[in-house]
Design a protein around this motif. Structure first.
Motif, short mmCIF file in Angstrom:
data_model
loop_
_atom_site.label_atom_id
_atom_site.label_comp_id
_atom_site.label_asym_id
_atom_site.label_seq_id
_atom_site.Cartn_x
_atom_site.Cartn_y
_atom_site.Cartn_z
N VAL A 117 0.85 -1.20 0.00
CA VAL A 117 0.00 0.00 0.00
C VAL A 117 0.89 1.25 0.00
O VAL A 117 1.70 1.44 0.89
N GLY A 118 0.75 2.08 -1.00
CA GLY A 118 1.51 3.32 -1.07
C GLY A 118 2.92 3.18 -1.61
O GLY A 118 3.65 4.18 -1.68
N VAL A 120 7.59 -1.28 0.64
CA VAL A 120 6.88 -2.56 0.69
C VAL A 120 7.32 -3.41 1.88
O VAL A 120 6.68 -4.41 2.22
N GLN A 121 8.39 -3.01 2.54
CA GLN A 121 8.86 -3.76 3.71
C GLN A 121 8.38 -3.16 5.03
O GLN A 121 8.73 -3.64 6.10
N LEU A 122 7.52 -2.12 4.93
CA LEU A 122 6.98 -1.45 6.11
C LEU A 122 5.50 -1.77 6.27
O LEU A 122 4.82 -2.12 5.30
N PRO A 123 4.95 -1.64 7.50
CA PRO A 123 3.54 -2.00 7.72
C PRO A 123 2.58 -0.96 7.15
O PRO A 123 2.88 0.22 7.08
N MET A 153 5.33 5.37 5.19
CA MET A 153 6.27 5.85 4.18
C MET A 153 7.71 5.76 4.71
O MET A 153 7.95 6.01 5.90
N PRO A 154 8.66 5.40 3.86
CA PRO A 154 10.03 5.19 4.34
C PRO A 154 10.74 6.50 4.68
O PRO A 154 10.49 7.55 4.06
N SER A 155 11.63 6.42 5.64
CA SER A 155 12.55 7.52 5.96
C SER A 155 13.90 7.19 5.32
O SER A 155 14.12 6.06 4.86
N PRO A 156 14.83 8.14 5.29
CA PRO A 156 16.15 7.84 4.71
C PRO A 156 16.82 6.62 5.34
O PRO A 156 17.56 5.90 4.66
#
Length: 314
Positions: A250-251, A282-285, A289-292
């Motif tokens: 998602v996202g 895609v590896q986060l719940p 959104m990913p951080s650096p």
């Protein structure tokens, strides 16, 4: 600054389960509530990476107020048009095996005055020299004609800003004649736009080339697990970023667009940034959104030697 426009935003509720049992009572191991909508996610990813961004949204009802509050807590400036309808709430069910089930609400219907107010807000406040990119993202609400994005692109260009467009179907095709600076279809959206299935990377390259002939200045095409393409006048590139385990997609495409625009929005370096952001997302719940710190640029491979004969999976 990068401004995002999301005509049909949402609140996204995500439940994580070991495995979904249809027709039975299921108990979630994780329950998240995140601001949602493609442009909203782009703003969230940009903020996580330290970029200035404003999210332009039509908002209505308690869900709309909560959405604005959640974005404010994340440090994102919201420019809202108040609407009569209620902002939608979407539900995602993520299973440990990687399967994702999504239930997306239709969302409110926008009247002519409301859709015109959204265009006017963009034109008057966000087509200035201080805006680097405007990212127009997601489906159009009920009541809004497919040509709405085309009109928005034309207005943005008249103010001198660049525009990225992430939509599909008739809205995408109608907007191509206005020459958006970049469009970001996924594989299914790209196939729909050209009216045929895509079996190989070469098929995707040809389809992206057709969108450029119809007016898109660049095509950033997501091929899911098979990587991404960037097709532009100055060159064409293909890239991959291996992922060991997909937790939630998602996202992920929105994170990719944020990475691309944050890195300048053209050339192989921007494609590499898009891949790194998408792989991290895609590896986060849920729709986190990913951080650096989540990025792994060393895992990204970008090449001008495109494997045209490589089959696309799925």
């Amino acid at each position: 600054m990068i401004v995002t426009i999301t005509p049909n935003p949402s609140l996204d509720r995500t439940y994580e389960l070991a495995a979904l049992a249809p027709g039975e009572v299921n108990r979630a191991g994780l329950d998240r509530l995140d601001p949602g909508g493609k442009g909203v996610n782009v703003s969230r990813a940009l903020t996580a990476a330290g970029h200035r961004t404003t999210a332009v949204l039509p908002l209505g009802g308690p869900a709309g107020r909560l959405l604005a509050d959640l974005l404010g807590r994340q440090g994102i400036t919201v420019a809202a048009v108040e609407i009569a309808g209620d902002t939608r709430i979407n539900v995602s069910i993520a299973e440990q095996g990687g399967r994702l089930t999504k239930i997306n609400a239709q969302g409110p219907e926008l009247g002519p005055a409301e859709s015109a107010a959204l265009l006017r807000l963009v034109r008057t406040d966000f087509t200035t020299a201080g805006v680097d990119w405007l990212a127009c993202c997601g489906s159009l609400p009920r009541g809004v004609a497919p040509e709405w994005y085309a009109e928005l692109v034309a207005q943005v260009h008249s103010g001198g800003a660049r525009i990225a467009l992430d939509t599909s179907g008739p809205a995408l095709l109608a907007a191509l004649t206005a020459r958006p600076d970049v469009v970001k279809p996924n594989r299914e959206e790209l196939a729909e736009a050209v009216g045929r299935p895509l079996a190989t990377v070469g098929d995707a390259v040809d389809a992206a080339g057709e969108l450029r002939k119809r007016g898109a200045q660049q095509v950033l095409a997501s091929l899911g697990a098979d990587g991404m393409l960037l097709i532009a006048e100055e060159g064409s590139w293909y890239g991959t970023a291996p992922v060991a385990r997909v937790r939630s997609d998602v996202g992920a495409g929105d994170a990719s667009l944020a990475g691309f625009l944050g890195a300048g929005g053209s050339g192989p370096e921007s494609l590499a940034a898009a891949l790194a952001h998408g792989a991290a997302a895609v590896q986060l719940p849920g729709s986190v959104m990913p951080s650096p710190a989540d990025l792994d640029p060393a895992a990204v491979i970008v090449t001008a030697d495109i494997p045209l004969d490589r089959p696309l999976r799925g």
